[in-house]
Design a protein around this motif. Structure first.
Motif, PDB file in Angstrom:
ATOM      1  N   LEU A 252      57.663 144.447  70.995  1.00  0.00           N
ATOM      2  CA  LEU A 252      59.441 144.721  71.231  1.00  0.00           C
ATOM      3  C   LEU A 252      59.182 144.785  72.065  1.00  0.00           C
ATOM      4  O   LEU A 252      60.689 144.389  73.043  1.00  0.00           O
TER       5      LEU A 252
ATOM      6  N   ARG B 294      61.021 139.672  69.486  1.00  0.00           N
ATOM      7  CA  ARG B 294      59.561 140.593  68.545  1.00  0.00           C
ATOM      8  C   ARG B 294      58.664 139.696  68.750  1.00  0.00           C
ATOM      9  O   ARG B 294      58.771 138.637  68.226  1.00  0.00           O
TER      10      ARG B 294
ATOM     11  N   GLU C  26      56.853 147.651  67.169  1.00  0.00           N
ATOM     12  CA  GLU C  26      57.356 149.368  66.471  1.00  0.00           C
ATOM     13  C   GLU C  26      57.519 150.341  66.260  1.00  0.00           C
ATOM     14  O   GLU C  26      58.872 151.470  65.523  1.00  0.00           O
ATOM     15  N   ARG C  27      55.918 150.776  66.093  1.00  0.00           N
ATOM     16  CA  ARG C  27      55.617 152.808  65.530  1.00  0.00           C
ATOM     17  C   ARG C  27      54.918 152.567  66.645  1.00  0.00           C
ATOM     18  O   ARG C  27      54.502 154.259  66.931  1.00  0.00           O
TER      19      ARG C  27
END
Length: 639
Positions: free
Chosen positions: A164, A250, A88-89
């Protein structure tokens, strides 16, 4: 202006250090910030470099992308293939810069309860390469190399959010031979032969075998748990690249550090791949301190002899227990029909357990020296409350193992269920046979009460082919115990092999609980096969491939004590098969069971180790055998 000597020496030392850490110098004309770096990782041990696999990791200085390739003996095994992971980051698949490298030797000895051999050694070199992005994100790529394989995993610090996906892939020469199974949630597809490039577009099981001029390579996974989700391979026809895709879009993070499963490549000669325990060697050590209650062995399982009609009653099951005891088979399996679903019970009633006749059966079996294994649907164990009802009750009744069915998923949520059931079955001293399941991915080292798993197009499949049967020893069964359930002699016309081959499958296919799928009547009609199966050891001390070609023939020898048991299965026309007897020097008495004109026939002969044993096999046939040391007076290997 002259450069001071001290400054020049310091610069030279810094340059040498950078070169050593990067595995090679920067490319000419580029500064170290944009230069390519290359690192190699090889197996430990003197002389290992000649035939052992070598991993090569490369960082592109322009794009900041990583790839990994594998060679063996100077020949290509895996071509440069992308490596990376996205969360995600952070996108940790591009824009990477090398930070530092650490190396260590992994040297672990351990003992298993079942498998190709009981005593194991995990001996491999490990290199940890740390990378970062311009935004400050970082991760480690951990690469291991052993004599029989190469593997890598990603290690991320906490705080990067959900995963992801991966950019991991395996690129093979397009003309490499390939044995692939189309992906199924229950892992029960058949294996078919293609070239790496010609395989149809689609998803395939991650247990994929390839042959190149560098030998054979079996793709695999190890160290899978509920912290992640299972992998499969995605392929586009015309390409030699097989991309790793995950069961979940996910993967939910706990917020802490994450170590992904290993992406493994078991590689070497076909004999090396077949004998390999690499995926177990990669897995975490056993989490079961006392394993004395875990006992492998042969199981009488009559479900394929007629399902419920085979006798789901106390009287019928007692008869099966009696038969197992007479054969010295240590277990009998009770399939569906012995219990009500737990949501139909009134568990506030102190006598709710009496709805089943199982306690009476276990008491009867215990007196006969036979343990009971019971089938149960996963839906009846999917909550903590249901497990708290079932597992202590089964333990109290004296049940020795559970055959849990219909998971049919490698999603993260299902893997978290596996984590729970593995811990709890160990606590309640219940051995486990998983059906409708994932395949072994190091699970038998970490949780040794897992005696076997299905994850295979087994005996019950009426569409199996001889080619499929001769591929399984080099694909699915390489990775761990396989509950194929051989011995279904009564299924004449529903299986592709002969009676002699069917007897041999109990050796060709390894399973900690070898569930024999025949009926007592079918065994009694074939006394040579029955008596051979009664000789099978509970576990194997060693395994060797005597002859093999995926899709064509597979002959394995497995040692129990001082005897070798032989199992051979063949596809194609009748022939006199030549089997190199690579069991050791000296003379051996070899007893073989083959198909004759009127049924099974036994041959005895004395041969020297290293000689080629000739065995007549029928079309789609095979054989079973036992070999023992010969000296004057020895007339049989049976005991």
């Amino acid at each position: 202006m002259a450069v001071p000597i001290r400054t020049a020496v310091a610069a030279l030392c810094a340059g040498l250090a950078a070169s050593l850490l990067g595995g090679g110098p920067a490319r000419a004309g580029q500064d170290t910030g944009s230069a390519a770096h290359v690192w190699t990782v090889s197996a430990p041990g003197p002389g290992a470099a000649a035939q052992a696999p070598r991993a090569r990791v490369s960082l592109d200085g322009t794009t900041g992308t990583l790839d990994l390739s594998v060679s063996r003996g100077g020949r290509t095994v895996i071509e440069p293939s992308p490596v990376g992971i996205r969360t995600e980051r952070a996108d940790l698949s591009q824009g990477l810069r090398f930070l530092h490298r650490t190396d260590r030797l992994v040297d672990e000895r351990y003992r298993t309860k079942s498998g190709k051999r009981l005593d194991r050694r995990s001996w491999m070199n490990e290199t940890r390469l740390s990378f970062g992005t311009a935004a400050g994100a970082r991760f480690d790529l951990v690469v291991r190399a052993a004599a029989d394989g190469v593997a890598y995993r990603y290690v991320l610090p906490g705080g990067y959010g959900d995963v992801l996906g991966e950019t991991s892939a395996f690129t093979l020469p397009a003309d490499a031979r390939a044995w692939l199974s189309a992906y199924r949630a229950d892992n029960e597809g058949q294996f078919a032969e293609y070239s790496a490039g010609s395989a149809p577009t689609g998803s395939y099981s991650d247990q994929a075998l390839f042959a190149t001029d560098g030998g054979y390579t079996l793709l695999a996974e190890s160290g899978l748990s509920g912290a992640y989700s299972g992998a499969r391979l995605a392929h586009d026809q015309g390409s030699g690249t097989y991309r790793v895709t995950l069961a979940d879009d996910r993967i939910h993070s706990t917020g802490g550090p994450l170590a992904t499963p290993w992406r493994a490549m078991v590689t070497g000669s076909l004999a090396t791949v077949t004998r390999s325990t690499f995926t177990d060697d990669l897995a975490p050590a056993s989490r079961v301190a006392d394993t004395s209650w875990i006992r492998p062995g042969t199981v009488l399982w009559t479900w394929l002899a007629g399902g419920r009609a085979a006798g789901q009653s106390l009287t019928a099951q007692q008869a099966y227990v009696y038969y197992a005891a007479a054969r010295h088979w240590p277990y009998e399996a009770v399939d569906a029909g012995w219990y009500f679903r737990s949501d139909q019970w009134d568990t506030t009633d102190p006598d709710w357990q009496t709805d089943s006749w199982l306690p009476q059966l276990t008491a009867y079996a215990r007196a006969k020296g036979v343990g009971i294994v019971v089938w149960i649907h996963q839906r009846d164990l999917d909550t903590p409350e249901e497990r708290a009802q079932w597992l202590p009750t089964l333990e109290r009744w004296g049940v020795k193992g559970v055959k849990i069915d219909f998971m049919n998923s490698e999603s993260q949520s299902m893997l978290q269920w596996y984590d729970a059931i593995l811990k709890e079955t160990a606590e309640h001293h219940l051995m486990v046979d998983f059906h409708g399941s994932t395949i072994p991915k190091g699970i038998q080292r970490t949780w040794p009460q897992v005696m076997t798993m299905e994850g295979v197009g087994g005996e019950e499949k009426r569409t199996n082919t001889s080619a499929h049967l001769t591929t399984l020893p080099f694909t699915r069964n390489v990775l761990g115990s396989m509950d194929f359930t051989p011995g279904g002699f009564q299924r004449v016309g529903q299986r592709p092999n002969s009676d002699a081959a069917e007897a041999g499958l109990a050796v060709t296919y390894e399973s900690g609980l070898q569930m024999l799928a025949g009926s007592p009547e079918s065994y009694d009609a074939r006394p040579l096969a029955r008596d051979f199966l009664a000789q099978l050891p509970a576990a194997w001390d060693d395994t060797r491939l005597l002859a093999g070609a995926p899709g064509r023939e597979a002959v394995l020898a497995r040692r129990g004590g001082d005897r070798w048991f032989l199992g051979g299965v063949y596809a194609g026309p009748a022939r006199t098969a030549g089997v190199p007897l690579s069991l050791g020097a000296g003379r051996w008495l070899v007893e073989t069971i083959r198909d004759g004109a009127g049924g099974l026939v036994q041959d005895r002969r004395v041969v020297r180790g290293g000689d080629t044993l000739g065995v007549d096999v029928v079309a789609g046939g095979g054989f079973a055998g036992i070999a023992c040391r010969w000296h004057p007076g020895v007339t049989t290997c049976h005991r």
